[in-house]
Design a protein around this motif. Structure first.
Motif, PDB file in Angstrom:
ATOM      1  N   PHE A  52       0.833  -1.201   0.000  1.00 20.18           N
ATOM      2  CA  PHE A  52       0.000   0.000   0.000  1.00 20.18           C
ATOM      3  C   PHE A  52       0.871   1.256   0.000  1.00 20.18           C
ATOM      4  N   ALA A  53       0.423   2.269  -0.728  1.00 18.27           N
ATOM      5  CA  ALA A  53       1.089   3.570  -0.742  1.00 18.27           C
ATOM      6  C   ALA A  53       0.119   4.577  -1.341  1.00 18.27           C
ATOM      7  N   ASP A  54       0.326   5.846  -1.021  1.00 17.26           N
ATOM      8  CA  ASP A  54      -0.481   6.904  -1.634  1.00 17.26           C
ATOM      9  C   ASP A  54       0.152   7.249  -2.975  1.00 17.26           C
ATOM     10  N   LEU A  55      -0.359   6.638  -4.020  1.00 17.10           N
ATOM     11  CA  LEU A  55       0.238   6.806  -5.343  1.00 17.10           C
ATOM     12  C   LEU A  55      -0.275   8.033  -6.081  1.00 17.10           C
ATOM     13  N   ASP A  56      -1.425   8.554  -5.694  1.00 19.62           N
ATOM     14  CA  ASP A  56      -2.018   9.662  -6.444  1.00 19.62           C
ATOM     15  C   ASP A  56      -2.153  10.943  -5.631  1.00 19.62           C
ATOM     16  N   GLY A  57      -1.491  10.991  -4.480  1.00 18.20           N
ATOM     17  CA  GLY A  57      -1.417  12.223  -3.709  1.00 18.20           C
ATOM     18  C   GLY A  57      -2.713  12.706  -3.121  1.00 18.20           C
ATOM     19  N   ASP A  58      -3.663  11.795  -2.847  1.00 18.36           N
ATOM     20  CA  ASP A  58      -4.947  12.229  -2.283  1.00 18.36           C
ATOM     21  C   ASP A  58      -5.080  11.840  -0.809  1.00 18.36           C
ATOM     22  N   ASN A  59      -3.961  11.478  -0.201  1.00 14.91           N
ATOM     23  CA  ASN A  59      -3.879  11.222   1.242  1.00 14.91           C
ATOM     24  C   ASN A  59      -4.636   9.985   1.709  1.00 14.91           C
TER      25      ASN A  59
END
Length: 669
Positions: A52-59
């Motif tokens: 898991f990671a925030d790939l699209d910068g939407d927190n």
């Protein structure tokens, strides 16, 4: 609703082959709907490996899902930080191959503010730098950064600053011995560098196939280790050293018992519900992700399974081979499947005839002992006792019949003895000769089909192998058949899947007794299948036509809705004779009885048949009428029929070649 279509076939009791309502010459419109067998939206991959990671910068956390037989799948969290929902939205760009990416680790390795990716797989470690940005990632292959590292076969990476110097390091698990080692970053936080000379072996070895993840569930500022492997356990090592000098000490009670009966577990920890406490998620050989909420604390966890986020994904484990049948007689289709371990899985439809929802109920078939591995099943009432029987096929040249007495299954050795028809047998019940009893068609490993004609009766079957019936059909290895009258010409055609990952469709352009099989490559264009495709037909959306369910080698199911118009249209309507007309069906819905208002075109008799949504004939009547005049015919369904949606078919008895009239009725007890 009334539709002019070719007849559903008059087949005895529990039979699995209604006609598919398709007009010859009209392209089929198959619409894939993954939600029917996977309400979570998250695919089930063999050897699934989540990160898991925030790939699209939407927190919120997005999901990167690795597996052994496909490139990684990137799923955007289109839910929220507290209520996630994952969807394949193509929000990333990459050229990562299946061989490279059994598992992917995500972190900002070059310090430019966006996430990069390291893939571990058959080819070793491969670095993919993010040449996009923090909201629209583009993962671009970099062949220099990790070249020459001694990682062994199929390393499994995780990325974090292990020694507290501000630059991210790489830790890997090794498949050949289960050992852990890490490569310290000898460069900087913006210009990483790795070499074999920077490798550190902390002395941890879990046995074989280590799948490590660096985690900090106790929030003490240093990295602990959570490791899966090929057995039924998860291994947790608490860091009793420091953020600069880790000393990992076994503390397996932290997550004991969670792996259950799952092999090759790949764990990770992430706060998906936004409460500040890390929860635990793992993939495994079987595929569907397991998710455990920590309702305790970071140091003293209390694990509670959550099945809503990643649940609802039907996966039997391997080699799914579906059969759609209303097993519980509640008016909608259930799903029964063979699988690679040789037994049966049963998913009861707890939705309805127009919108299925599935509930595992495998214990129904717990008494059925698999004769071998790679099972398949056909279901039908061979003795007309009101209880559907089972015919199972296996990989070892065995067909095994189980009589259903209503209270137990009893192996019946009176049929299918001393077979010599190949391996990987996949049987289907079908009334191939339209004599109102069940015949059997069997596919095998060599791509051949065998026809066992029932020369007995609907009450007392007697199967005789008919040689040469399917001459001209060349199927793939492990041929899985499905039959219906696709071209509306009064005989059954055949759709076959198999190991090749494609479907082949053959029309019978001859007769019932002397078939001539002609391949038609256009009808199922657009239906995408994979290895060991096993097709089955059934009306799951209640619109009166047959939809397509496909099993695959990885154990999952895919669904294609039939969106072709239900009404058949002849290429030259002026050539059609006058048709039978149903002027009304009332009441509809009905409770006790139903009346048809009919005008016959030619015949002095009409035949009325009532089918359930998989084509079982529940009611049959032939009655006299006056051609050209309005006739009222009232029927009542048997008391054993449950409430639900059913199909009627009305045809002119003396003119079976004419198109018949069908429609839907709703029975409410």
């Amino acid at each position: 609703m009334q539709n002019s279509v070719t007849a559903f076939h008059n087949i005895s009791f529990f039979i699995l082959v209604p006609a598919l309502i398709i007009t010859s010459g009209i392209a089929q419109n198959w619409h894939q709907n993954n939600a029917v067998y996977n309400s979570s939206g998250v695919p089930s991959l063999t050897f699934s490996a989540p990160r898991f990671a925030d790939l699209d910068g939407d927190n919120d956390f997005d999901l990167i899902l690795g597996g052994s037989n496909s490139p990684p799948v990137f799923l955007e969290n289109i839910g929220s930080t507290t209520n996630p929902f994952f969807s394949e939205t193509d929000f990333t760009t990459h050229d990562i191959t299946a061989l490279e990416a059994d598992l992917c680790a995500i972190a900002d390795l070059d310090g430019d503010g966006d996430p990069d990716l390291i893939a571990g797989g058959y080819t070793g470690l491969v670095y993919f730098r993010n040449t996009g940005n923090s909201t629209t990632p583009v993962f671009t292959r970099d062949t220099l950064l990790l070249s020459g590292l001694s990682t062994g076969n199929s390393p499994t990476p995780t990325i974090a600053d292990i020694n507290g110097d501000g630059a991210k390091d790489i830790l890997i698990g090794q498949s050949e011995n289960g050992a852990i080692k890490y490569f310290l970053n000898t460069g900087t936080s913006t210009a990483p560098a790795f070499s074999n000379g920077s490798a550190v072996s902390p002395g941890i070895d879990v046995g074989l196939y280590a799948y490590p993840e660096l985690v900090d569930p106790d929030a003490d500022g240093d990295w602990d280790l959570l490791i899966g492997r090929d057995d039924l356990n998860l291994y947790y090592y608490r860091n009793d050293g420091s953020a600069q000098n880790p000393i990992w000490v076994s503390h397996n009670s932290y997550c004991s018992g969670l792996a259950g009966n799952h092999y090759f577990t790949t764990p990770t920890m992430v706060d998906l519900n936004g409460n500040g406490i890390l929860d635990l998620i793992f993939g495994h050989y079987g595929g569907p992700l397991k998710y455990y909420l920590n309702t305790g604390t970071g140091t003293t966890p209390v694990w509670t399974e959550n099945t809503s986020v990643f649940g609802g994904n039907l996966d039997v484990g391997g080699a799914s081979n579906p059969c759609l049948f209303d097993w519980d007689s509640d008016g909608d289709l259930d799903l029964i499947s063979g699988f690679n371990m040789g037994e049966l899985k049963y998913y009861r439809n707890v939705g309805n005839a127009t919108g299925p929802a599935w509930e595992p109920a495998h214990s129904v078939f717990a008494a059925i002992e698999g004769e071998s591995i790679y099972s398949s099943v056909a279901i039908g009432d061979l003795d007309n006792n009101g209880h559907p029987d089972l015919l199972m096929g296996f990989v070892n040249n065995v067909l095994k019949l189980y009589d259903n007495s209503g209270s137990q299954f009893v192996a019946n050795s009176n049929h299918f003895n001393s077979l010599n028809i190949g391996w990987w047998l996949i049987p289907r019940f079908v009334d191939m000769d339209y004599d109102r009893d069940l015949d059997v068609v069997v596919g095998n490993d060599a791509g051949a089909l065998h026809y066992f004609k029932n020369q007995g009766t609907a009450n007392d079957a007697n199967f005789v192998l008919i040689d040469g019936y399917f001459t001209g059909i060349s199927g793939p290895s492990n041929t899985a058949p499905a039959m219906a009258d696709y071209d509306n010409d009064g005989d059954l055609d055949i759709l076959i899947g198999g190991i090749s990952g494609s479907l082949k469709y053959y029309e019978n352009s001859g007769t019932l007794g002397s078939p001539v099989w002609t391949e038609n490559s256009a009808l199922f264009t657009g239906v995408t299948v994979s290895q060991n495709a096993a097709p089955a037909f059934g009306d799951l959306d209640g619109d009166g036509d047959l939809d397509l369910t496909i099993g695959t080698y990885d154990g999952t199911f895919s669904y294609y809705e039939n969106r072709n118009p239900v009404t058949a249209v002849d290429a030259n309507p002026s050539n059609l004779p006058a048709q039978l007309t149903v002027t009304s069906v009332y009441p509809n819905p009905f409770n006790s009885s139903l009346t048809f208002s009919i005008i016959a075109a030619k015949s002095d008799q009409v035949t009325i048949d009532i089918f359930d949504l998989v084509g079982r004939n529940l009611y049959h009547l032939t009655t006299a009428v006056s051609p050209g005049n309005n006739s009222l015919i009232t029927i009542a369904l048997p008391a054993t029929v449950a409430s639900g949606i059913y199909l009627y078919q009305i045809s002119e008895s003396d003119y079976p070649s004419l198109k018949s009239t069908t429609g839907k009725i709703v029975y409410l007890k």
